[in-house]
Design a protein around this motif. Structure first.
Motif, short mmCIF file in Angstrom:
data_model
loop_
_atom_site.label_atom_id
_atom_site.label_comp_id
_atom_site.label_asym_id
_atom_site.label_seq_id
_atom_site.Cartn_x
_atom_site.Cartn_y
_atom_site.Cartn_z
N ALA A 1 0.83 -1.21 0.00
CA ALA A 1 0.00 0.00 0.00
C ALA A 1 0.86 1.26 0.00
O ALA A 1 0.56 2.24 -0.70
CB ALA A 1 -0.94 -0.01 1.22
N ARG A 2 1.95 1.25 0.80
CA ARG A 2 2.84 2.42 0.81
C ARG A 2 3.50 2.62 -0.54
O ARG A 2 3.61 3.74 -1.04
CB ARG A 2 3.90 2.23 1.91
N ASP B 1 2.99 5.92 -2.84
CA ASP B 1 4.11 6.80 -3.19
C ASP B 1 4.26 6.92 -4.70
O ASP B 1 4.48 8.01 -5.23
CB ASP B 1 5.40 6.28 -2.56
N VAL B 2 4.16 5.78 -5.39
CA VAL B 2 4.32 5.81 -6.85
C VAL B 2 3.21 6.61 -7.50
O VAL B 2 3.45 7.51 -8.31
CB VAL B 2 4.35 4.37 -7.40
N LEU B 3 1.97 6.29 -7.13
CA LEU B 3 0.83 6.93 -7.79
C LEU B 3 0.69 8.39 -7.40
O LEU B 3 0.36 9.24 -8.24
CB LEU B 3 -0.44 6.16 -7.46
N ALA C 1 2.06 9.74 6.81
CA ALA C 1 1.90 8.51 7.59
C ALA C 1 2.74 7.39 6.99
O ALA C 1 3.39 6.63 7.70
CB ALA C 1 0.42 8.11 7.63
N GLY C 2 2.75 7.31 5.65
CA GLY C 2 3.57 6.30 5.00
C GLY C 2 5.05 6.52 5.24
O GLY C 2 5.81 5.56 5.45
N MET C 3 5.50 7.78 5.20
CA MET C 3 6.90 8.07 5.48
C MET C 3 7.28 7.66 6.90
O MET C 3 8.35 7.09 7.14
CB MET C 3 7.19 9.56 5.27
N ARG C 4 6.41 7.95 7.85
CA ARG C 4 6.70 7.58 9.24
C ARG C 4 6.75 6.06 9.39
O ARG C 4 7.58 5.53 10.13
CB ARG C 4 5.63 8.18 10.16
#
Length: 417
Positions: free
Chosen positions: A221-222, A226-228, A380-383
């Motif tokens: 999911a992350r 990030d890509v999209l 949130a994904g970066m964390r």
């Protein structure tokens, strides 16, 4: 407790050979299944027949050896032997009733003065099954009552019970009986403990598998986010530029469309790479994961979206996991600048020292929307990425305006740890 008992009623030979059956299957076995074959499957016929044959043969041999000392085997004796052995058919479904039933049959057999023999084997099997199934108190009670009956018959009631002229039993015999009972209880308790340990190990393995599946789902999911998010932000900006300049500056509009084509192609390639990880577990990726060596590509893409990026510091040597996380963090931070900041200039600084990598991404702002602070899935994904490696992320407005993302990551992480 009911669920634990239900788990144990089948015995290790049936319930646990290929893993515990589903609840509907257990209910089918308890309620009768569908026809004679299902009924036969739930009753331990082979082992019960073997025990019955052994008890009858052993009792005949014991009667021959103890002839003149104990009462001869008659019809009642053989009925008690068959009943005690036949009850074992239901020992897995009704362990409490069976353990008390076999103990009662053995007590009647003993009180009638019949020869000592393997009738007590039926009590041992029933007691063992009940303890393993979780009915420890019932098993201990039935065994204790049988021993109490033996004490009464051997030391008091023998005067009025057959055989005539019988004498009290020696206390050495009582020690043997007590040792026999203790051995049964010890073996049953050991089997119960082992079964519970196996059940815990299976549950732990299932929990680990679920946790790994959840971690993999979050990782995918992350990656997709990030890509999209990055590619679609570039496409959105360039499509707006192309529409605005389509009539007044066709050449610039052509450049915007070329950027859209390039960004969409790259996004498709990265999405395909992420989805390849859903193939057979253990397969190696067909293409390498992106890392900071692709930082110039991010700078070029940002430039096409109208954002000038200044990079300072050398690209360090990192483990694959840290390299991918650092790339995605920079990518997401630049995407947020494009989407949420009015600044057309951003700065990326790389510092490595003391076994850590420090990533700092700054823009001068101002924010263009209420969500410019980055409270969505991007931060949130970066964390999550940083936390998975044992690192940290700090993100927020700068005192002099604009926004800053500061990531501190271990230089060697992931599979190297």
């Amino acid at each position: 407790m009911d669920e634990q008992r239900t788990h144990g009623r089948g015995g290790p030979g049936r319930w646990w050979r290929n893993g515990p059956p589903s609840w509907p299957r257990r209910r089918e076995l308890r309620e009768g299944g569908s026809g004679p074959q299902a009924r036969d499957a739930r009753l331990p016929w082979p082992s019960t027949l073997v025990v019955t044959a052994f008890v009858l043969a052993g009792s005949n041999f014991a009667a021959h050896v103890q002839e003149g000392e104990r009462v001869r085997l008659d019809v009642l004796a053989r009925v008690l032997l068959v009943v005690a052995s036949g009850l074992l058919l239901w020992r897995q479904r009704h362990p409490v009733a069976v353990v008390f039933g076999t103990a009662s049959a053995a007590a009647l057999y003993l009180g009638a003065g019949y020869p000592y023999g393997p009738v007590f084997l039926t009590v041992a099997v029933a007691c063992f099954t009940a303890v393993v199934a979780g009915y420890r108190r019932a098993a201990w009670t039935a065994l204790g009552l049988l021993w109490a009956v033996h004490l009464l018959v051997a030391h008091w009631l023998y005067r009025w019970l057959p055989p005539t002229g019988d004498e009290p039993a020696s206390y050495a015999q009582e020690i043997v009986v007590a040792g026999w009972a203790a051995a049964i209880v010890a073996a049953a308790e050991l089997a119960r403990v082992r079964r519970e340990q196996w059940a815990r190990e299976r549950a732990e393995r299932a929990q680990v598998a679920r946790r790994r599946a959840d971690e993999e789902r979050l990782r995918i999911a992350r990656e997709l986010h990030d890509v999209l998010a990055h590619s679609l932000s570039v496409i959105n900006v360039q499509s707006g530029v192309g529409l605005a300049l389509l009539d007044s500056d066709p050449e610039q509009a052509r450049t915007a469309l070329t950027t859209i084509k390039s960004a969409s192609k790259e996004a498709l390639g990265e999405v395909r790479q992420v989805l390849e990880s859903l193939r057979t577990p253990g397969d190696a990726p067909r293409t390498p994961a992106p890392g900071l060596d692709r930082l110039p590509e991010l700078v070029e893409q940002a430039a096409r979206a109208g954002l000038t990026v200044e990079v300072t510091g050398r690209t360090p040597r990192l483990s694959p996991h840290t390299d991918l996380a650092a790339f995605r963090i920079v990518q997401e931070a630049l995407t947020n600048v494009v989407r949420h900041s009015g600044s057309r200039h951003a700065r990326v600084r790389l510092d490595q020292g003391g076994g850590t990598l420090r990533l700092r991404i700054d823009d001068d702002g101002p924010a263009t929307g209420a969500d410019a602070g980055g409270s969505g899935n991007g931060l949130a994904g970066m964390r999550e990425r940083a936390a998975a490696l044992g690192g940290t992320i700090e993100a927020g407005p700068r005192p002099d305006g604009g926004f800053r993302v500061l990531a501190v990551l271990p230089a060697r992480a992931g599979e190297d740890r």
